[in-house]
Design a protein around this motif. Structure first.
Motif, PDB file in Angstrom:
ATOM      1  N   GLU A 149      50.175-161.468  76.523  1.00 32.98           N
ATOM      2  CA  GLU A 149      49.001-160.611  76.761  1.00 32.98           C
ATOM      3  C   GLU A 149      49.405-159.337  77.496  1.00 32.98           C
ATOM      4  N   GLU A 150      50.326-159.467  78.471  1.00 30.18           N
ATOM      5  CA  GLU A 150      50.797-158.280  79.194  1.00 30.18           C
ATOM      6  C   GLU A 150      51.528-157.331  78.249  1.00 30.18           C
ATOM      7  N   GLN A 151      52.378-157.902  77.389  1.00 30.90           N
ATOM      8  CA  GLN A 151      53.116-157.074  76.434  1.00 30.90           C
ATOM      9  C   GLN A 151      52.170-156.395  75.457  1.00 30.90           C
ATOM     10  N   ALA A 152      51.144-157.143  75.013  1.00 26.59           N
ATOM     11  CA  ALA A 152      50.165-156.562  74.091  1.00 26.59           C
ATOM     12  C   ALA A 152      49.419-155.413  74.761  1.00 26.59           C
ATOM     13  N   ALA A 153      49.085-155.585  76.060  1.00 26.26           N
ATOM     14  CA  ALA A 153      48.393-154.521  76.788  1.00 26.26           C
ATOM     15  C   ALA A 153      49.271-153.287  76.907  1.00 26.26           C
ATOM     16  N   LEU A 154      50.565-153.507  77.164  1.00 21.26           N
ATOM     17  CA  LEU A 154      51.491-152.372  77.258  1.00 21.26           C
ATOM     18  C   LEU A 154      51.627-151.660  75.914  1.00 21.26           C
ATOM     19  N   LEU A 155      51.715-152.427  74.836  1.00 19.39           N
ATOM     20  CA  LEU A 155      51.830-151.835  73.509  1.00 19.39           C
ATOM     21  C   LEU A 155      50.580-151.038  73.148  1.00 19.39           C
ATOM     22  N   ASN A 156      49.419-151.567  73.552  1.00 21.12           N
ATOM     23  CA  ASN A 156      48.176-150.861  73.268  1.00 21.12           C
ATOM     24  C   ASN A 156      48.036-149.594  74.096  1.00 21.12           C
ATOM     25  N   ALA A 157      48.695-149.568  75.259  1.00 23.26           N
ATOM     26  CA  ALA A 157      48.619-148.381  76.113  1.00 23.26           C
ATOM     27  C   ALA A 157      49.558-147.281  75.625  1.00 23.26           C
ATOM     28  N   ALA A 158      50.497-147.629  74.754  1.00 20.59           N
ATOM     29  CA  ALA A 158      51.462-146.639  74.264  1.00 20.59           C
ATOM     30  C   ALA A 158      50.767-145.620  73.363  1.00 20.59           C
ATOM     31  N   SER A 159      51.215-144.369  73.447  1.00 19.15           N
ATOM     32  CA  SER A 159      50.642-143.330  72.581  1.00 19.15           C
ATOM     33  C   SER A 159      51.232-143.399  71.176  1.00 19.15           C
ATOM     34  N   ASP A 160      52.422-143.996  71.030  1.00 16.98           N
ATOM     35  CA  ASP A 160      53.042-144.135  69.713  1.00 16.98           C
ATOM     36  C   ASP A 160      52.276-145.141  68.857  1.00 16.98           C
ATOM     37  N   ALA A 161      52.399-144.973  67.549  1.00 15.57           N
ATOM     38  CA  ALA A 161      51.853-145.950  66.610  1.00 15.57           C
ATOM     39  C   ALA A 161      52.883-147.062  66.472  1.00 15.57           C
ATOM     40  N   VAL A 207      51.010-155.717  57.042  1.00 16.71           N
ATOM     41  CA  VAL A 207      50.857-155.453  58.474  1.00 16.71           C
ATOM     42  C   VAL A 207      50.444-156.725  59.211  1.00 16.71           C
ATOM     43  N   THR A 208      51.184-157.047  60.293  1.00 16.14           N
ATOM     44  CA  THR A 208      50.856-158.200  61.127  1.00 16.14           C
ATOM     45  C   THR A 208      50.455-157.782  62.542  1.00 16.14           C
ATOM     46  N   TYR A 209      50.734-156.545  62.907  1.00 16.37           N
ATOM     47  CA  TYR A 209      50.308-156.017  64.215  1.00 16.37           C
ATOM     48  C   TYR A 209      50.099-154.515  64.082  1.00 16.37           C
ATOM     49  N   TRP A 210      49.032-154.027  64.709  1.00 19.54           N
ATOM     50  CA  TRP A 210      48.642-152.614  64.604  1.00 19.54           C
ATOM     51  C   TRP A 210      48.021-152.236  65.937  1.00 19.54           C
ATOM     52  N   ASN A 211      48.737-151.466  66.757  1.00 18.15           N
ATOM     53  CA  ASN A 211      48.227-151.193  68.105  1.00 18.15           C
ATOM     54  C   ASN A 211      47.204-150.050  68.109  1.00 18.15           C
ATOM     55  N   ARG A 212      46.667-149.796  69.290  1.00 19.43           N
ATOM     56  CA  ARG A 212      45.648-148.743  69.392  1.00 19.43           C
ATOM     57  C   ARG A 212      46.246-147.373  69.110  1.00 19.43           C
ATOM     58  N   GLY A 213      47.548-147.227  69.437  1.00 26.23           N
ATOM     59  CA  GLY A 213      48.226-145.978  69.114  1.00 26.23           C
ATOM     60  C   GLY A 213      48.229-145.733  67.614  1.00 26.23           C
ATOM     61  N   ALA A 214      48.424-146.778  66.830  1.00 25.50           N
ATOM     62  CA  ALA A 214      48.387-146.658  65.370  1.00 25.50           C
ATOM     63  C   ALA A 214      46.979-146.303  64.901  1.00 25.50           C
ATOM     64  N   GLU A 215      45.981-146.834  65.578  1.00 27.48           N
ATOM     65  CA  GLU A 215      44.604-146.476  65.234  1.00 27.48           C
ATOM     66  C   GLU A 215      44.372-144.983  65.464  1.00 27.48           C
ATOM     67  N   ARG A 216      44.895-144.470  66.593  1.00 32.70           N
ATOM     68  CA  ARG A 216      44.697-143.052  66.906  1.00 32.70           C
ATOM     69  C   ARG A 216      45.484-142.151  65.948  1.00 32.70           C
ATOM     70  N   ALA A 259      42.645-151.636  63.514  1.00 32.91           N
ATOM     71  CA  ALA A 259      43.493-152.811  63.346  1.00 32.91           C
ATOM     72  C   ALA A 259      42.887-153.769  62.333  1.00 32.91           C
ATOM     73  N   ALA A 260      41.564-153.938  62.381  1.00 31.10           N
ATOM     74  CA  ALA A 260      40.891-154.840  61.435  1.00 31.10           C
ATOM     75  C   ALA A 260      41.087-154.370  59.997  1.00 31.10           C
ATOM     76  N   GLU A 261      41.073-153.060  59.783  1.00 32.29           N
ATOM     77  CA  GLU A 261      41.259-152.520  58.438  1.00 32.29           C
ATOM     78  C   GLU A 261      42.714-152.628  57.971  1.00 32.29           C
ATOM     79  N   ALA A 262      43.651-152.512  58.923  1.00 32.47           N
ATOM     80  CA  ALA A 262      45.067-152.468  58.560  1.00 32.47           C
ATOM     81  C   ALA A 262      45.703-153.840  58.402  1.00 32.47           C
ATOM     82  N   MET A 263      45.223-154.838  59.141  1.00 37.72           N
ATOM     83  CA  MET A 263      45.869-156.151  59.129  1.00 37.72           C
ATOM     84  C   MET A 263      45.919-156.729  57.724  1.00 37.72           C
ATOM     85  N   GLY A 264      47.133-157.164  57.349  1.00 37.18           N
ATOM     86  CA  GLY A 264      47.315-157.776  56.042  1.00 37.18           C
ATOM     87  C   GLY A 264      47.536-156.801  54.903  1.00 37.18           C
TER      88      GLY A 264
END
Length: 255
Positions: free
Chosen positions: A139-151, A161-170, A176-181
């Motif tokens: 969960e901590e790693q996921a939070a850090l990944l979501n805080a990253a500006s990179d996709a 796609v198996t993971y899509w962070n908030r940076g990828a959304e931006r 993420a819901a649209e991209a998964m799979g």
């Protein structure tokens, strides 16, 4: 008749011995208390987990293990469930004899006599400290990944796609819901030519790739990204996933 009674008695004794042995050697902690909550029995796994022997806890309440940080009303709700004759299941944050904290997944059930009166409680507990800590790290790693500006995107070897962070959304505009799979190439390249797949082929062959690429957003806008991709291998060295981190450099290039 006497022989029959003796045989039945031996069968009952054997069955009781088998059950007792199963509890003694159980890989999970077992606690039996009386109706007031005083401990009457704990198995060896309880001692191994908590550090307390049966002699040290007999007659005491299991609350001696409490870490003291449970939410308000937590134990009141537990006893409300048990007093109603129902089974309670949940996670408990406790402390060992040496003061070290640990987590248990617990199932507590009331034991009633032939008249339906609760005479004892049986608790079966499993130490889940390692699993909880692993979950917290994830969960901590996921939070850090979501805080990253990179996709940051992970995909399987078929590019799903198996993971899509908030940076990828931006960066790309897809949630993420649209991209998964979905196929990553369909989302950001919409081109399956050999040139478009160059980076994909390189990362599979060499284990990594870095370079500048032209990608498309959800609305069709063309953006410049600096892509860094790595092949994630399993413990046998086989490729398992592709992890990419893409930085939007469109504005920098315009400048």
């Amino acid at each position: 008749v006497l022989a029959h009674d003796v045989t039945e008695s031996r069968r009952a004794e054997l069955e009781l011995r088998k059950r007792s042995l199963a509890i003694e050697r159980s890989p999970v902690a077992v606690i039996i208390t009386d109706a007031a909550g005083a401990i009457e029995y704990v198995n060896p796994k309880f001692t191994e987990t908590t550090g307390y022997t049966l002699a040290e806890v007999r007659g005491k309440n299991p609350r001696l293990l409490k870490a003291g940080d449970a939410p308000p009303g937590f134990y009141a709700d537990m006893w409300r469930t048990l007093s109603a004759g129902q089974v309670w299941r949940g996670e408990l944050h406790n402390r060992r004899k040496n003061g070290e904290s640990f987590w248990e997944a617990a199932t507590i059930a009331p034991i009633a006599d032939h008249e339906g009166r609760v005479t004892h409680y049986l608790a079966v507990k499993e130490d889940i400290t390692a699993q909880k800590e692993a979950r917290e790290r994830i969960e901590e790693q996921a939070a850090l990944l979501n805080a990253a500006s990179d996709a940051i995107v992970a995909m399987d070897l078929q590019r799903h796609v198996t993971y899509w962070n908030r940076g990828a959304e931006r960066v790309y505009g897809w949630t993420a819901a649209e991209a998964m799979g979905r196929d990553f190439s369909e989302l950001v390249l919409r081109d399956t030519s050999p040139e478009a797949n160059e980076g994909w082929l390189k990362v599979q062959a060499a284990g990594e790739f870095s370079g500048e690429r032209q990608h498309l957003t959800k609305t069709g806008e063309r953006i410049a990204v600096q892509v860094r991709a790595s092949l994630v291998r399993d413990r046998h060295g086989r490729g398992q996933k592709i992890l990419t981190a893409s930085t939007d450099i469109t504005e920098a290039k315009r400048t």
